[in-house]
Write a protein that holds these residues in place. Sequence first.
Motif, short mmCIF file in Angstrom:
data_model
loop_
_atom_site.label_atom_id
_atom_site.label_comp_id
_atom_site.label_asym_id
_atom_site.label_seq_id
_atom_site.Cartn_x
_atom_site.Cartn_y
_atom_site.Cartn_z
N ARG A 100 0.83 -1.21 0.00
CA ARG A 100 0.00 0.00 0.00
C ARG A 100 0.86 1.26 0.00
N LEU A 101 1.92 1.27 0.80
CA LEU A 101 2.80 2.43 0.85
C LEU A 101 3.50 2.65 -0.49
N GLY B 11 -14.63 -7.04 10.35
CA GLY B 11 -14.54 -7.80 9.11
C GLY B 11 -15.68 -7.50 8.17
N CYS B 12 -16.89 -7.41 8.69
CA CYS B 12 -18.05 -7.10 7.85
C CYS B 12 -17.97 -5.68 7.29
N ALA B 13 -17.54 -4.74 8.12
CA ALA B 13 -17.44 -3.35 7.66
C ALA B 13 -16.42 -3.22 6.53
N GLU B 14 -15.28 -3.90 6.67
CA GLU B 14 -14.26 -3.85 5.62
C GLU B 14 -14.74 -4.52 4.34
N GLN B 15 -15.47 -5.61 4.48
CA GLN B 15 -15.98 -6.27 3.28
C GLN B 15 -17.03 -5.41 2.57
N LEU B 16 -17.82 -4.68 3.33
CA LEU B 16 -18.76 -3.75 2.70
C LEU B 16 -18.01 -2.72 1.86
N GLU B 17 -16.91 -2.21 2.40
CA GLU B 17 -16.10 -1.26 1.64
C GLU B 17 -15.53 -1.91 0.38
N ASP C 242 -1.87 -3.80 20.33
CA ASP C 242 -1.01 -2.68 19.93
C ASP C 242 -1.19 -2.38 18.44
N TYR C 243 -1.21 -3.44 17.62
CA TYR C 243 -1.32 -3.23 16.17
C TYR C 243 -2.65 -2.58 15.81
N HIS C 244 -3.74 -3.09 16.35
CA HIS C 244 -5.04 -2.55 15.96
C HIS C 244 -5.28 -1.16 16.54
N ALA C 245 -4.67 -0.87 17.67
CA ALA C 245 -4.71 0.51 18.17
C ALA C 245 -3.98 1.44 17.20
N MET C 246 -2.82 0.99 16.70
CA MET C 246 -2.06 1.81 15.75
C MET C 246 -2.81 1.97 14.43
N GLU C 247 -3.42 0.89 13.96
CA GLU C 247 -4.15 0.96 12.69
C GLU C 247 -5.35 1.90 12.81
N PHE C 248 -6.04 1.82 13.94
CA PHE C 248 -7.17 2.71 14.19
C PHE C 248 -6.71 4.16 14.29
N GLU D 228 -6.42 14.74 8.80
CA GLU D 228 -5.51 15.55 7.98
C GLU D 228 -5.94 15.61 6.51
N GLY D 229 -7.08 14.99 6.19
CA GLY D 229 -7.54 14.99 4.81
C GLY D 229 -6.70 14.12 3.90
N GLY D 230 -6.07 13.10 4.46
CA GLY D 230 -5.22 12.21 3.67
C GLY D 230 -6.01 11.12 2.97
N THR D 231 -5.28 10.23 2.33
CA THR D 231 -5.90 9.10 1.63
C THR D 231 -6.58 8.17 2.63
N TYR D 232 -7.80 7.79 2.33
CA TYR D 232 -8.54 6.90 3.23
C TYR D 232 -7.82 5.56 3.31
N LEU D 233 -7.66 5.05 4.52
CA LEU D 233 -6.89 3.83 4.76
C LEU D 233 -7.74 2.60 4.44
N ARG D 234 -7.28 1.82 3.47
CA ARG D 234 -7.95 0.58 3.09
C ARG D 234 -6.92 -0.54 2.98
N PHE D 235 -7.40 -1.77 3.08
CA PHE D 235 -6.49 -2.90 2.91
C PHE D 235 -6.31 -3.25 1.44
N PHE D 236 -7.19 -2.76 0.57
CA PHE D 236 -7.17 -3.14 -0.85
C PHE D 236 -6.86 -1.93 -1.73
#
Length: 456
Positions: A115-116, A266-272, A433-439, A448-456
């Motif tokens: 992604r980066l 998981g359901c929310a991400e799949q909806l996206e 720790d990871y999911h706190a950081m991801e959130f 900051e008006g940046g790119t919306y964070l997605r896994f895909f």
Amino acid sequence: MKINNALTLQSVQPTLDRFFEVAAPKLLNLERSWDPAKGTPVFTVEGEYTTRGWTEWTQGFQFGCQLLQFDATGDEQFLELGTKNLLAKMAPHVSHFGVHDHGFNNISTYGNLRRLLLEGRVPADEHLLNFCELALKVSGAVQANRWTKLGDGCGYIYSFNGPHSLFSDTQRTLRILAVSHQLGHVLMGENDKAHSLLHRLIQHSDATLKYNVYYGEGRDSYDVPGRVVHESIFNVTDGNYRCPSTQQGYSPFSTWTRGLAWVELGCAEQLEFFATLSADAVAAYTDRSAFMQRLERAALATADFHLANSAADGIPVWDTGAPGVAALGAYQDAPSDPYNAREPYDSSAAAIAAQGFYRLGKYLETKGDAEQGKQYKQAALTLAQALFEEPYLSTDPSHQGLLLHSVYHRPNGWDHVPAGRTIPCGESSMWGDYHAMEFALLLKREAEGGTYLRFF
């Protein structure tokens, strides 16, 4: 949960900035002190990360945190660490046939680095991009190969418990199948039969929504809308459902709240994800609109169950039916007390669910349901306010964890109980720790008006 409607992304932004400031030395501390010969860091005991030889599902979180820290701050030492560790240590996770956790380990590492690269956050490197994409392709197919067929025509990716076991956790790890499919990959089986990874994702989701999520329809005496069972058990001979079960919760008839959170997010991400696919792209496997309605129904049910069964600040107890919960009284009306003497709260479940709230709210807003969407996003901000401040933020520099009061396996007694106390508290976990950081990164980009964070 009492949603704070006064909060805004801008009002929580200083809290997010402080969170990443606190995270940096902790990540470096763990990197310097951890001996890879011990295995993988899993959770802390008296503030120091330790391992637990049960299943290798957390190493990707360790290195994923390094990549997220770079993403949030631009500090290149974390990009270098994350990339170096990925290249040196993550290959066994790509071809690991024994776990249901590929969407955790490999999306957190190969997925984040890809992604980066695609976002232009790191210098273009065609070979590194191809390397990450090959790993993601293979990982998705390996994950989809853990397959149990059901008598109703569905199927599921079975857990490490064996072919009879459908875990709720896997609802979030399905994203590895989504990415692998997106990259044009399939699972090749006997006689060169190609199995669609998108089809298996849909089938697994449908099995989870049908058997692991409750909707108040009288399935059993404890059928409360939004309740989630950690595990469903099947007869693998005829493919029929047998009963609810649990691996890490208190009972099959209560809700282990981390399992609840995995389904919600998981359901929310799949909806996206499915919102980006055309009806024709899915038509060979299911009706896209009907499938998304099923996902939305489960996402709403689990989100509302969380709202009704957490403390006022949104932090849930580790299991809603644990024996000490009754002694907590009307715990939903007061902020969580992780130092109580009855039952532990689970901050890791809260961090996972918080991201689910925000993504669900965002999705509903895009559908035109602004009012309901805003409420779920405000729930996410309310959780952010609680998670990224004391007593949940670990500000002690000698403590290697970042998010305190995480619970791993209460029935097995693995969580550390400090001297003089009766329940676990004060410790961290790699997934917390990871999911706190991801959130936090999701909210920071939004603020900051940046790119919306997605896994895909």
